[in-house]
Design a protein around this motif. Structure first.
Motif, PDB file in Angstrom:
ATOM      1  N   GLU A 112       0.815  -1.218   0.000  1.00 50.65           N
ATOM      2  CA  GLU A 112       0.000   0.000   0.000  1.00 50.65           C
ATOM      3  C   GLU A 112       0.849   1.269   0.000  1.00 50.65           C
ATOM      4  O   GLU A 112       0.582   2.204  -0.760  1.00 50.65           O
ATOM      5  N   ASP A 113       1.892   1.326   0.854  1.00 47.19           N
ATOM      6  CA  ASP A 113       2.669   2.559   0.948  1.00 47.19           C
ATOM      7  C   ASP A 113       3.369   2.878  -0.373  1.00 47.19           C
ATOM      8  O   ASP A 113       3.398   4.036  -0.808  1.00 47.19           O
ATOM      9  N   LYS A 114       3.912   1.863  -1.035  1.00 46.64           N
ATOM     10  CA  LYS A 114       4.567   2.096  -2.327  1.00 46.64           C
ATOM     11  C   LYS A 114       3.545   2.439  -3.407  1.00 46.64           C
ATOM     12  O   LYS A 114       3.811   3.250  -4.298  1.00 46.64           O
ATOM     13  N   SER A 115       2.354   1.843  -3.340  1.00 42.25           N
ATOM     14  CA  SER A 115       1.300   2.171  -4.304  1.00 42.25           C
ATOM     15  C   SER A 115       0.850   3.620  -4.149  1.00 42.25           C
ATOM     16  O   SER A 115       0.574   4.310  -5.141  1.00 42.25           O
ATOM     17  N   LEU A 116       0.779   4.099  -2.902  1.00 44.49           N
ATOM     18  CA  LEU A 116       0.411   5.498  -2.675  1.00 44.49           C
ATOM     19  C   LEU A 116       1.480   6.437  -3.234  1.00 44.49           C
ATOM     20  O   LEU A 116       1.169   7.508  -3.764  1.00 44.49           O
ATOM     21  N   TYR A 117       2.750   6.042  -3.107  1.00 47.16           N
ATOM     22  CA  TYR A 117       3.837   6.845  -3.671  1.00 47.16           C
ATOM     23  C   TYR A 117       3.700   6.933  -5.192  1.00 47.16           C
ATOM     24  O   TYR A 117       3.836   8.012  -5.785  1.00 47.16           O
ATOM     25  N   ILE A 118       3.408   5.810  -5.831  1.00 43.92           N
ATOM     26  CA  ILE A 118       3.227   5.801  -7.286  1.00 43.92           C
ATOM     27  C   ILE A 118       2.017   6.643  -7.674  1.00 43.92           C
ATOM     28  O   ILE A 118       2.062   7.425  -8.629  1.00 43.92           O
ATOM     29  N   ALA A 119       0.922   6.509  -6.916  1.00 45.83           N
ATOM     30  CA  ALA A 119      -0.300   7.268  -7.218  1.00 45.83           C
ATOM     31  C   ALA A 119      -0.058   8.766  -7.104  1.00 45.83           C
ATOM     32  O   ALA A 119      -0.595   9.553  -7.896  1.00 45.83           O
ATOM     33  N   ARG A 120       0.738   9.189  -6.119  1.00 43.72           N
ATOM     34  CA  ARG A 120       1.032  10.624  -5.973  1.00 43.72           C
ATOM     35  C   ARG A 120       1.788  11.140  -7.203  1.00 43.72           C
ATOM     36  O   ARG A 120       1.485  12.217  -7.714  1.00 43.72           O
ATOM     37  N   GLY A 121       2.790  10.372  -7.671  1.00 46.78           N
ATOM     38  CA  GLY A 121       3.521  10.793  -8.861  1.00 46.78           C
ATOM     39  C   GLY A 121       2.611  10.912 -10.072  1.00 46.78           C
ATOM     40  O   GLY A 121       2.724  11.864 -10.861  1.00 46.78           O
ATOM     41  N   ILE A 122       1.691   9.954 -10.225  1.00 43.53           N
ATOM     42  CA  ILE A 122       0.753   9.995 -11.357  1.00 43.53           C
ATOM     43  C   ILE A 122      -0.169  11.204 -11.240  1.00 43.53           C
ATOM     44  O   ILE A 122      -0.397  11.935 -12.211  1.00 43.53           O
ATOM     45  N   ALA A 123      -0.720  11.428 -10.036  1.00 44.68           N
ATOM     46  CA  ALA A 123      -1.670  12.529  -9.837  1.00 44.68           C
ATOM     47  C   ALA A 123      -1.014  13.880 -10.093  1.00 44.68           C
ATOM     48  O   ALA A 123      -1.631  14.783 -10.689  1.00 44.68           O
ATOM     49  N   GLU A 124       0.229  14.052  -9.672  1.00 51.68           N
ATOM     50  CA  GLU A 124       0.915  15.326  -9.910  1.00 51.68           C
ATOM     51  C   GLU A 124       1.136  15.552 -11.404  1.00 51.68           C
ATOM     52  O   GLU A 124       0.990  16.679 -11.897  1.00 51.68           O
ATOM     53  N   GLY A 177      -7.871   4.698  -9.922  1.00 50.67           N
ATOM     54  CA  GLY A 177      -8.450   3.779  -8.939  1.00 50.67           C
ATOM     55  C   GLY A 177      -8.305   2.326  -9.369  1.00 50.67           C
ATOM     56  O   GLY A 177      -8.004   1.449  -8.555  1.00 50.67           O
ATOM     57  N   ALA A 178      -8.505   2.054 -10.669  1.00 48.77           N
ATOM     58  CA  ALA A 178      -8.336   0.687 -11.177  1.00 48.77           C
ATOM     59  C   ALA A 178      -6.884   0.242 -11.062  1.00 48.77           C
ATOM     60  O   ALA A 178      -6.599  -0.929 -10.766  1.00 48.77           O
ATOM     61  N   MET A 179      -5.950   1.157 -11.297  1.00 51.96           N
ATOM     62  CA  MET A 179      -4.527   0.827 -11.134  1.00 51.96           C
ATOM     63  C   MET A 179      -4.201   0.488  -9.686  1.00 51.96           C
ATOM     64  O   MET A 179      -3.488  -0.483  -9.404  1.00 51.96           O
ATOM     65  N   LEU A 180      -4.704   1.291  -8.735  1.00 57.88           N
ATOM     66  CA  LEU A 180      -4.444   1.033  -7.313  1.00 57.88           C
ATOM     67  C   LEU A 180      -5.034  -0.312  -6.892  1.00 57.88           C
ATOM     68  O   LEU A 180      -4.438  -1.043  -6.095  1.00 57.88           O
ATOM     69  N   PHE A 181      -6.222  -0.647  -7.407  1.00 54.06           N
ATOM     70  CA  PHE A 181      -6.821  -1.961  -7.135  1.00 54.06           C
ATOM     71  C   PHE A 181      -5.891  -3.065  -7.627  1.00 54.06           C
ATOM     72  O   PHE A 181      -5.615  -4.031  -6.901  1.00 54.06           O
ATOM     73  N   HIS A 182      -5.388  -2.932  -8.858  1.00 52.46           N
ATOM     74  CA  HIS A 182      -4.505  -3.938  -9.449  1.00 52.46           C
ATOM     75  C   HIS A 182      -3.190  -4.035  -8.673  1.00 52.46           C
ATOM     76  O   HIS A 182      -2.724  -5.131  -8.353  1.00 52.46           O
ATOM     77  N   MET A 183      -2.588  -2.890  -8.345  1.00 52.12           N
ATOM     78  CA  MET A 183      -1.277  -2.901  -7.696  1.00 52.12           C
ATOM     79  C   MET A 183      -1.333  -3.546  -6.311  1.00 52.12           C
ATOM     80  O   MET A 183      -0.445  -4.310  -5.933  1.00 52.12           O
ATOM     81  N   THR A 184      -2.367  -3.255  -5.532  1.00 57.77           N
ATOM     82  CA  THR A 184      -2.396  -3.722  -4.141  1.00 57.77           C
ATOM     83  C   THR A 184      -3.004  -5.104  -3.967  1.00 57.77           C
ATOM     84  O   THR A 184      -2.825  -5.717  -2.915  1.00 57.77           O
ATOM     85  N   THR A 185      -3.747  -5.602  -4.969  1.00 58.61           N
ATOM     86  CA  THR A 185      -4.359  -6.931  -4.854  1.00 58.61           C
ATOM     87  C   THR A 185      -3.696  -7.961  -5.760  1.00 58.61           C
ATOM     88  O   THR A 185      -3.878  -9.156  -5.558  1.00 58.61           O
ATOM     89  N   GLU A 201     -10.792  -7.687   0.893  1.00 58.47           N
ATOM     90  CA  GLU A 201     -10.986  -9.132   0.928  1.00 58.47           C
ATOM     91  C   GLU A 201      -9.842  -9.867   0.242  1.00 58.47           C
ATOM     92  O   GLU A 201      -9.593 -11.034   0.539  1.00 58.47           O
ATOM     93  N   LEU A 202      -9.153  -9.190  -0.666  1.00 53.27           N
ATOM     94  CA  LEU A 202      -8.033  -9.810  -1.375  1.00 53.27           C
ATOM     95  C   LEU A 202      -6.702  -9.554  -0.684  1.00 53.27           C
ATOM     96  O   LEU A 202      -5.750 -10.313  -0.876  1.00 53.27           O
ATOM     97  N   ASN A 203      -6.603  -8.492   0.094  1.00 55.94           N
ATOM     98  CA  ASN A 203      -5.368  -8.142   0.806  1.00 55.94           C
ATOM     99  C   ASN A 203      -5.751  -7.531   2.141  1.00 55.94           C
ATOM    100  O   ASN A 203      -6.075  -6.343   2.242  1.00 55.94           O
ATOM    101  N   GLU A 204      -5.736  -8.330   3.200  1.00 57.72           N
ATOM    102  CA  GLU A 204      -6.195  -7.860   4.510  1.00 57.72           C
ATOM    103  C   GLU A 204      -5.220  -6.896   5.175  1.00 57.72           C
ATOM    104  O   GLU A 204      -5.521  -6.328   6.225  1.00 57.72           O
TER     105      GLU A 204
END
Length: 574
Positions: A158-170, A251-259, A286-289
């Motif tokens: 999750e933490d690395k996915s949030l880092y990637i998401a921040r770069g994309i959003a910027e 959002g679909a990318m974050l779902f894919h990355m973390t699950t 449900e896929l990643n507790e």
């Protein structure tokens, strides 16, 4: 892609007529029909690819090396002789288009994309049409795509996915504010991480043009994009796609990355397009507790079926990313009574209450510790230790020697006294061991009973806006967590952490409603004030002394700073 309308003015897709509108869009075309579970980019070029692609013949470039092949283009690494620099050249497959209109449109969009200069966007240097092929000269990135990272690791924490998401959003925020561009084909294969860890978005501004060329060649209308990351309005082939379209893809990318799996992964391409319109997938929790509730709430809102139910701007998404990372600020959840998301909220993220005090949410650190402990135990299952046996004759001789002096010694009074002492010592050790083993159980029962009482009191305090009592109870829970004996019990730590998260989530939602009521009843909601009076509105928010003044202090401080700069994007909205 040029977009003139803002996200707020974008019409929502009519989901009730989804099937009717989908009939006007032909199915995805491809030379090889994809099997279930595969989601290649669509449409795939119908032109047959060469078995051994030849590098393009371009004056001023040499040292061509093929570094990637896709459904519509090959990517070459080359050296630009005049500047002695390494660049990437994307060459679309032959005979994509011969129309002057297509050539002019492609070069116009390439020029628009080339005007962007941002560290998070792969720079485009030039684009031209030569020998029946479109060529795009772009910055060469020494790194790998997020798609390759996912392929190698299975999933991204999750933490690395949030880092990637921040770069994309910027990067997406910059493209929208500078050129009014949206990507329309955001996916892991179009996001790269260079050797310094910088996130870079590729194919910006040219995705729609490239797909249009392939569609023109086949003479058919196509839905462009990649099904698993495609928003409902994109699946409907709506011409009014804007910022919310890329938000859905994020959002679909974050779902894919973390699950570790894509949305609707086991469906065929046409089934995925219909599912994006009307169906729901499972909750990522449900896929990643190990995922946090705040993260799942964030993804759930990004994947709202209607564009207006998603976030209002990229600034709001960047703020939400900070909130999810810190786990302390207020996070607005999607109101399921008014909106529908592509992911189905599970019971673990249902509305918190006294009956949800034991919600099972495994903290990331404890989960890693338990998993590592199991691995270590498995690794420590060594075979029985072998003993070198002595010859029988030597063992018998040694026993004979022992009989000569050991038997008489055992019959002495000293031996009997020593035996009694040993037995008493063993009994004492067993008693202390029993007390030692019982103490954690006693402590766990005591903490569990206290926690149940304090949790009920805390929910009552939240309901009646008693912030001081809420903070006091949260401090008591924190004091339990730092107790050494509590730390030895993973189950007790999980229960305390889960209860604390439920209470904090409920308090944050209550605080947010109080902020909305404060805005509605105070001059702070007046947005038609002149620029010089924004500081007065900011002072009103700073001097707020109503309910939840401590919990909302960080949010109000940032809001006041934004208002002093004339920025009203953080004002609470219903």
């Amino acid at each position: 892609m040029d977009a003139d309308s803002s996200p707020a003015s974008q019409p929502a897709p009519d989901l009730a007529t989804a099937q009717t509108r989908r009939q006007a869009v032909p199915a995805v075309h491809s030379e090889n029909k994809p099997s279930a579970g595969q989601t290649p980019p669509i449409p795939v070029a119908a032109a047959a690819k060469e078995s051994k692609p030849q590098p393009p013949i371009l004056n001023g470039f040499d040292s061509f090396v093929l570094i990637g092949r896709g459904g519509m283009a090959d990517v070459w690494r080359a050296r630009q002789i005049s500047l002695d620099r390494t660049i990437a050249i994307k060459v679309l497959h032959s005979d994509q288009s011969t129309s002057d209109e297509d050539i002019d449109r492609f070069q116009s969009e390439a020029r628009t994309a080339a005007k962007m200069s941002n560290n998070g966007i792969v720079q485009i240097y030039d684009a031209f049409y030569r020998d029946s092929r479109f060529c795009i000269l772009m910055e060469y990135i020494n790194g790998q795509t997020i798609g390759r990272v996912l392929h190698d690791s299975g999933f991204i924490p999750e933490d690395k996915s949030l880092y990637i998401a921040r770069g994309i959003a910027e990067a997406l925020k910059y493209a929208w504010e500078k050129q009014r561009l949206v990507h329309c084909d955001l996916k892991p294969d179009n996001v790269m991480m260079d050797e310094d860890g910088v996130i870079k978005v590729t194919d910006f501004g040219l995705s729609r043009s490239i797909y249009t060329l392939a569609a023109r060649k086949s003479g058919s209308e196509f839905v462009f994009g990649t099904p698993s990351y495609m928003s409902p309005e994109q699946a409907l082939n709506s011409p009014d796609m804007s910022v919310p379209t890329d938000m859905y893809a994020l959002g679909a990318m974050l779902f894919h990355m973390t699950t570790g799996r894509r949305l609707f992964e086991k469906k065929s391409v046409d089934e995925i397009l219909n599912a994006q319109l009307t169906e729901q997938d499972v909750d990522p929790l449900e896929l990643n507790e190990q995922l946090t509730i705040g993260f799942c709430d964030f993804v759930e809102r990004l994947l709202a079926k209607k564009p207006e139910d998603r976030y209002n701007s990229w600034d709001e998404i960047l703020t939400a990313l900070d909130n999810v990372s810190s786990g302390k600020a207020i996070i607005r959840r999607l109101d399921l009574s008014k909106a529908v998301s592509t992911i189905r909220r599970c019971a673990l993220r249902s509305e918190p209450g006294p009956s949800h005090a034991k919600v099972r949410i495994l903290p990331r650190e404890n989960a890693a510790a338990v998993r590592n402990e199991k691995v270590v135990r498995k690794m420590m299952r060594l075979p029985p230790k072998t003993v070198d046996r002595q010859p029988v004759a030597m063992a018998e001789d040694r026993q004979a020697d022992h009989r000569n002096w050991l038997a008489p010694l055992l019959r002495t009074p000293i031996a009997r006294i020593s035996f009694t002492v040993v037995v008493c010592t063993l009994i004492l050790i067993l008693v202390k061991l029993g007390l030692f083993l019982y103490e954690p159980i006693r402590l766990q029962n005591e903490v569990h009973e206290t926690l149940a009482v304090r949790t009920a009191a805390c929910f009552d305090a939240i309901e009646h806006n008693r912030e001081d009592e809420y903070l006091q109870i949260m401090a008591e829970i924190d004091s339990f967590l730092v107790m050494p004996d509590v730390g030895k019990s993973p189950a007790l730590v999980r229960e305390l952490t889960t209860t604390r998260a439920s209470l904090e989530q409920k308090a944050q939602e209550k605080a947010w409603m109080e902020m909305i009521r404060f805005k509605d009843s105070n001059a702070a909601h007046t947005l038609d004030l002149g620029q010089s009076r924004f500081k007065k509105v900011a002072q009103i928010w700073r001097s707020y002394h109503g309910a939840w003044r401590e919990i909302t202090r960080p949010y109000r401080t940032v809001l006041a700073e934004k208002l002093e700069q004339g920025d009203t994007s953080l004002l609470p909205r219903r």
